[in-house]
Design an enzyme around this catalytic site. Structure first.
Site, PDB file in Angstrom:
ATOM      1  N   SER A  87     -14.366 -12.713 -27.342  1.00 54.50           N
ATOM      2  CA  SER A  87     -14.642 -13.758 -26.353  1.00 54.50           C
ATOM      3  C   SER A  87     -14.201 -15.144 -26.779  1.00 54.50           C
ATOM      4  CB  SER A  87     -16.136 -13.776 -26.030  1.00 54.50           C
ATOM      5  OG  SER A  87     -16.855 -13.861 -27.223  1.00 54.50           O
ATOM      6  N   THR A 189     -19.487 -17.462 -26.978  1.00 52.48           N
ATOM      7  CA  THR A 189     -18.724 -18.700 -27.097  1.00 52.48           C
ATOM      8  C   THR A 189     -19.061 -19.268 -28.458  1.00 52.48           C
ATOM      9  OG1 THR A 189     -18.900 -19.175 -24.739  1.00 52.48           O
ATOM     10  CG2 THR A 189     -18.519 -21.063 -26.171  1.00 52.48           C
ATOM     11  N   THR A 207     -13.785 -20.820 -26.062  1.00 54.49           N
ATOM     12  CA  THR A 207     -14.095 -19.512 -25.468  1.00 54.49           C
ATOM     13  C   THR A 207     -12.888 -18.962 -24.720  1.00 54.49           C
ATOM     14  OG1 THR A 207     -15.704 -18.341 -24.081  1.00 54.49           O
ATOM     15  CG2 THR A 207     -14.884 -20.428 -23.245  1.00 54.49           C
ATOM     16  N   ARG A 217     -10.522 -19.220 -13.241  1.00 50.35           N
ATOM     17  CA  ARG A 217     -11.947 -19.549 -13.426  1.00 50.35           C
ATOM     18  C   ARG A 217     -12.129 -20.325 -14.735  1.00 50.35           C
ATOM     19  NH1 ARG A 217     -15.861 -18.522 -17.730  1.00 50.35           N
ATOM     20  NH2 ARG A 217     -17.932 -18.481 -16.790  1.00 50.35           N
ATOM     21  N   THR A 240     -23.998 -21.320 -24.919  1.00 51.05           N
ATOM     22  CA  THR A 240     -23.280 -20.063 -24.773  1.00 51.05           C
ATOM     23  C   THR A 240     -24.017 -19.246 -23.723  1.00 51.05           C
ATOM     24  OG1 THR A 240     -22.490 -18.067 -25.910  1.00 51.05           O
ATOM     25  CG2 THR A 240     -24.561 -18.999 -26.688  1.00 51.05           C
ATOM     26  N   GLY A 241     -23.287 -18.345 -23.081  1.00 51.83           N
ATOM     27  CA  GLY A 241     -23.899 -17.566 -22.013  1.00 51.83           C
ATOM     28  C   GLY A 241     -23.062 -17.681 -20.758  1.00 51.83           C
TER      29      GLY A 241
HETATM   30  N1  GLY Z   1     -19.954 -19.869 -21.739  1.00 51.00           N
HETATM   31  C1  GLY Z   1     -18.592 -19.531 -21.627  1.00 51.00           C
HETATM   32  C2  GLY Z   1     -18.154 -19.291 -20.270  1.00 51.00           C
HETATM   33  O1  GLY Z   1     -18.952 -19.042 -19.393  1.00 51.00           O
HETATM   34  O2  GLY Z   1     -16.952 -19.302 -20.043  1.00 51.00           O
END
Ligand code: GLY
Length: 338
Positions: A87, A189, A207, A217, A240-241
């Site tokens: 990720s 992340t 990330t 996106r 993060t999340g």
């Molecule tokens: N937290 C990283 C993302 O949603 O791209």
């Protein structure tokens, strides 16, 4: 220089932070879910267990070169270059068209400066390009092809970010086109915040975002105030999340402002999560939002709504990987007011 950190050394990595970077055996203290580490400076805190070697490289870089921006860039760069991390950077899960698009940002507390890139393809170290945006342009954020052209102009070369293994997984996913499960593997992340020996605050975030995302996106990570925020008078926070649930609340900014009002980093993380959970139509688990924070004194905090969210903290005395305090709906909704 650094204050003492009178925590038992069994909580830390064997050996000093400078003794090794990748591959050091981690001594995890996993039951204390409410971090109350005594303050120390310099301090580096980052998201997840993979933040531990990144923190250590950051501290080593700071100790040897004296630059916190070099420290943040090199520490995060270590994770970006790790093909096994699904990720961040190379080896990241691609978007729905099989293309890895990466996001990153960096902030410098003393001059309140920031740089950011989003939706960049074929660039191994978006954190470095974000720093170039901050230092070499009058802008804060570059996206897509423009960010890639800028990186090439700055001397970076292209690197294919899609690994064979992620390509195979993407081909399988494409047959079903099912909405991917959001979990630790799919949605990590690296956010890192560092406080130097004088209390200056710096941070970075990188990330490859939500696996199989709609092309174009962009999540919270490169958005200043969402995935990362530092204020040199106060401290810093990172996330993060699921980025969509962080960026709707400018959550890292909210945490820093809560610290400005007098909350500790731990209290500020928890108060921000509680505020979001109380307001949002999604429950805590669905929100999947996780935060780290540190103040100018080097006091740290971490909390999240994802079970198993871990963070890493490194000082001159060593590295600790710990479970962040997990907040559930029941605790927040029924647990009274903060
Ligand atoms: N937290 C990283 C993302 O949603 O791209």
């Amino acid at each position: 220089m650094s204050d003492s950190l009178p925590l038992s050394r069994r909580h830390f990595l064997a050996g000093s932070a400078a003794s090794g970077i990748a591959g050091t055996a981690l001594a995890t203290q996993s039951t204390d879910a409410s971090p109350q580490l005594p303050a120390a400076r310099p301090t580096f805190i980052s998201t997840w267990r993979f933040g531990a070697p990144a923190n250590e490289l950051a501290l080593k870089t700071y100790q040897e070169q004296g630059s916190m921006l070099d420290a943040i860039e090199k520490g995060i760069g270590l994770v970006e270059a790790d093909v096994s991390n699904a990720s961040v950077g190379i080896g990241g899960i691609p978007n729905a068209e099989g293309v890895v698009q990466v996001d990153a940002c960096i902030m410098s507390g003393p001059d309140h400066d920031a740089g950011s890139v989003a939706g960049v393809e074929d660039i191994l170290h978006p954190i470095s390009v974000a720093r170039k945006v901050m230092e070499e342009t009058r802008h804060v954020m570059l996206v897509g092809d423009g960010a890639k052209s800028f990186a090439l102009d700055q001397g970076y070369s292209t690197t294919p970010l899609l690994t064979d293994s992620q390509k195979t997984k993407w081909e399988k996913w494409k047959e079903k086109q099912s909405v991917p499960e959001i979990d630790e593997q799919n949605h990590d992340t690296i956010a890192m915040i560092g406080v130097d020996s004088e209390g200056n605050v710096f941070g970075g975030c990188s990330t490859s975002g939500w696996g199989y995302k709609v092309p174009g996106r962009v999540g919270d990570s490169p958005i200043i105030g969402s995935g990362l925020y530092v204020d040199n008078e106060v401290g810093g926070a990172g996330a993060t999340g699921i980025g969509e649930n962080v960026m709707r609340y400018c959550a890292s900014f909210m945490i820093v402002e809560a610290m400005r009002q007098g909350l500790s980093p731990q209290e500020a993380c928890e108060a921000t999560i509680e505020r979001i959970v109380r307001k949002d139509s999604k429950n805590a688990e669905e929100l999947a939002i996780n935060f780290i924070a540190v103040n100018r004194d080097g006091e740290i905090g971490a909390a999240g709504t994802s079970k198993g969210f871990q963070y890493s903290v490194t000082t001159a005395q060593g590295t600790r990987v710990d479970n962040a305090k997990a907040l559930t709906d029941a605790e927040i909704i029924e647990g009274g007011n903060r």
